[in-house]
Motif scaffolding. Structure first.
Motif, PDB file in Angstrom:
ATOM      1  N   ASP A  87       0.856  -1.186   0.000  1.00 44.61           N
ATOM      2  CA  ASP A  87       0.000   0.000   0.000  1.00 44.61           C
ATOM      3  C   ASP A  87       0.893   1.236   0.000  1.00 44.61           C
ATOM      4  O   ASP A  87       1.643   1.462   0.949  1.00 44.61           O
ATOM      5  N   THR A 155      -5.460  12.783   4.891  1.00 47.29           N
ATOM      6  CA  THR A 155      -6.379  12.583   3.772  1.00 47.29           C
ATOM      7  C   THR A 155      -5.640  11.964   2.595  1.00 47.29           C
ATOM      8  O   THR A 155      -4.412  11.831   2.609  1.00 47.29           O
ATOM      9  N   GLY A 156      -6.393  11.585   1.609  1.00 47.05           N
ATOM     10  CA  GLY A 156      -5.832  11.147   0.332  1.00 47.05           C
ATOM     11  C   GLY A 156      -6.571  11.872  -0.765  1.00 47.05           C
ATOM     12  O   GLY A 156      -7.795  11.952  -0.754  1.00 47.05           O
ATOM     13  N   ARG A 184      -1.047  14.618   3.799  1.00 49.64           N
ATOM     14  CA  ARG A 184      -1.358  13.663   2.736  1.00 49.64           C
ATOM     15  C   ARG A 184      -0.108  12.821   2.532  1.00 49.64           C
ATOM     16  O   ARG A 184       0.899  13.299   2.020  1.00 49.64           O
ATOM     17  N   ALA A 188      -3.020   4.864   2.568  1.00 47.94           N
ATOM     18  CA  ALA A 188      -4.223   4.846   3.403  1.00 47.94           C
ATOM     19  C   ALA A 188      -4.073   3.899   4.581  1.00 47.94           C
ATOM     20  O   ALA A 188      -4.561   4.176   5.683  1.00 47.94           O
ATOM     21  N   ASP A 191      -2.140   5.665   7.150  1.00 44.62           N
ATOM     22  CA  ASP A 191      -2.960   6.754   7.705  1.00 44.62           C
ATOM     23  C   ASP A 191      -3.892   6.215   8.779  1.00 44.62           C
ATOM     24  O   ASP A 191      -4.035   6.800   9.858  1.00 44.62           O
ATOM     25  N   PHE A 203      -8.957  10.848   9.694  1.00 44.54           N
ATOM     26  CA  PHE A 203      -8.574  10.547   8.306  1.00 44.54           C
ATOM     27  C   PHE A 203      -9.823  10.425   7.466  1.00 44.54           C
ATOM     28  O   PHE A 203     -10.852   9.917   7.917  1.00 44.54           O
ATOM     29  N   GLU A 205     -10.969   9.783   3.054  1.00 46.80           N
ATOM     30  CA  GLU A 205     -10.559   9.618   1.649  1.00 46.80           C
ATOM     31  C   GLU A 205     -11.734   9.100   0.841  1.00 46.80           C
ATOM     32  O   GLU A 205     -12.640   8.449   1.365  1.00 46.80           O
ATOM     33  N   LEU A 208     -11.598   4.387  -1.994  1.00 46.44           N
ATOM     34  CA  LEU A 208     -10.648   3.327  -1.652  1.00 46.44           C
ATOM     35  C   LEU A 208     -11.245   1.950  -1.947  1.00 46.44           C
ATOM     36  O   LEU A 208     -12.429   1.813  -2.229  1.00 46.44           O
ATOM     37  N   ASP A 212      -7.493  -1.631   0.874  1.00 46.50           N
ATOM     38  CA  ASP A 212      -6.926  -0.418   1.455  1.00 46.50           C
ATOM     39  C   ASP A 212      -7.444  -0.182   2.863  1.00 46.50           C
ATOM     40  O   ASP A 212      -6.757   0.391   3.708  1.00 46.50           O
ATOM     41  N   ILE A 213      -8.679  -0.602   3.114  1.00 48.19           N
ATOM     42  CA  ILE A 213      -9.419  -0.230   4.313  1.00 48.19           C
ATOM     43  C   ILE A 213      -9.396  -1.289   5.406  1.00 48.19           C
ATOM     44  O   ILE A 213      -9.300  -0.970   6.599  1.00 48.19           O
TER      45      ILE A 213
END
Length: 267
Positions: A87, A155-156, A184, A188, A191, A203, A205, A208, A212-213
């Motif tokens: 990532d 953030t992204g 930034r 993610a 983050d 955070f 974004e 995603l 990613d999450i």
């Protein structure tokens, strides 16, 4: 430590070793463009295969979904691994030392185990459902700010979904007026891990993917934080639009972005 978490840590470290070795030979890395502003390297693929090999050996009946290969089969299993082998690929390609391996396990549809490993800093963020979150074995907690005053938010940018730029810019401007500063970083997963560790206070974004999450969501929740979509609901894994923070900061963030959501982002 949960035995399945132990295996996930072993897999993350194996992938991390591949990534760390490649950092010394970036001129040898093979780069391909998957889509607009979306890249993959041979290192992503090698790291994913290393993770999958360890998971399959230990849990041959489990389902596995990876960013690069997709579904590895047995989607009917009550156990599903969700992996992002690297990532922060764009950071890696440019030699920016900020990226991570992300591995999560869902059991009967609920996040159960999570690992995020930064191979260059040697930082291992982990969580087991109901057992809290750790950084290198030490318990971590989200911050306890009463609102966004003094908060550092991460953030992204929506670089893969630039049609959301107008809404994103309005949300960014609203948050920037209320918080202390914004960051930034380009990963993610990290983050979310940093929110869990109290390094960031929140955070958000757009767009995603589950890999990613997934790991970061469980780590944040087990560190006492909250995770939701842009409307305050629980559709973030499907929509890809995510907010993560301590409870009071999250409440302020969702309230602040509400007037600026387009019809699509409000779903």
């Amino acid at each position: 430590m949960h035995p399945m978490l132990n295996i996930a840590i072993r897999a993350a470290r194996s992938a991390g070793n591949i990534i760390a070795r490649a950092c010394g030979q970036l001129d040898m890395v093979q780069k391909l463009q998957k889509g607009s502003n979306d890249f993959v390297t041979n290192v992503d693929k090698e790291a994913e295969q290393a993770i999958v090999a360890i998971l399959k050996k230990s849990f041959p009946t489990h389902g596995i979904v990876g960013e690069e290969h997709g579904d590895y089969g047995n989607s009917d299993s009550e156990f599903q691994w969700i992996i992002d082998p690297l990532d922060g690929t764009s950071n890696f390609i440019k030699g920016i030392p900020h990226f991570a391996v992300s591995i999560a396990l869902k059991r009967q549809g609920k996040l159960d185990q999570a690992v995020i490993f930064d191979p260059l800093r040697g930082e291992l963020f982990t969580a087991s459902r109901g057992r809290g979150a750790q950084l290198n074995g030490t318990r971590i907690r989200v911050t306890a700010l009463p609102d966004m005053t003094g908060a550092i938010l991460a953030t992204g940018f929506p670089f893969k979904a630039k049609h959301h730029l107008d809404s994103y810019s309005k949300i960014f401007n609203s948050f920037f007026a209320d918080c202390a500063d914004m960051r930034r970083t380009g990963s993610a997963a990290l983050d979310l891990a940093y929110v869990a560790a109290g390094r960031f206070d929140g955070f958000f974004e757009i767009g995603l993917k589950p890999w990613d999450i997934a790991a970061g969501e469980l780590i944040v929740r087990e560190a006492g934080g909250m995770v939701c979509d842009f409307t305050g609901g629980s559709n973030q894994m499907k929509s890809g639009n995510i907010v993560a923070a301590s409870p009071k900061v999250l409440q302020a963030m969702v309230k602040g972005m509400r007037p600026h959501l387009s019809e699509t982002l409000a779903k």
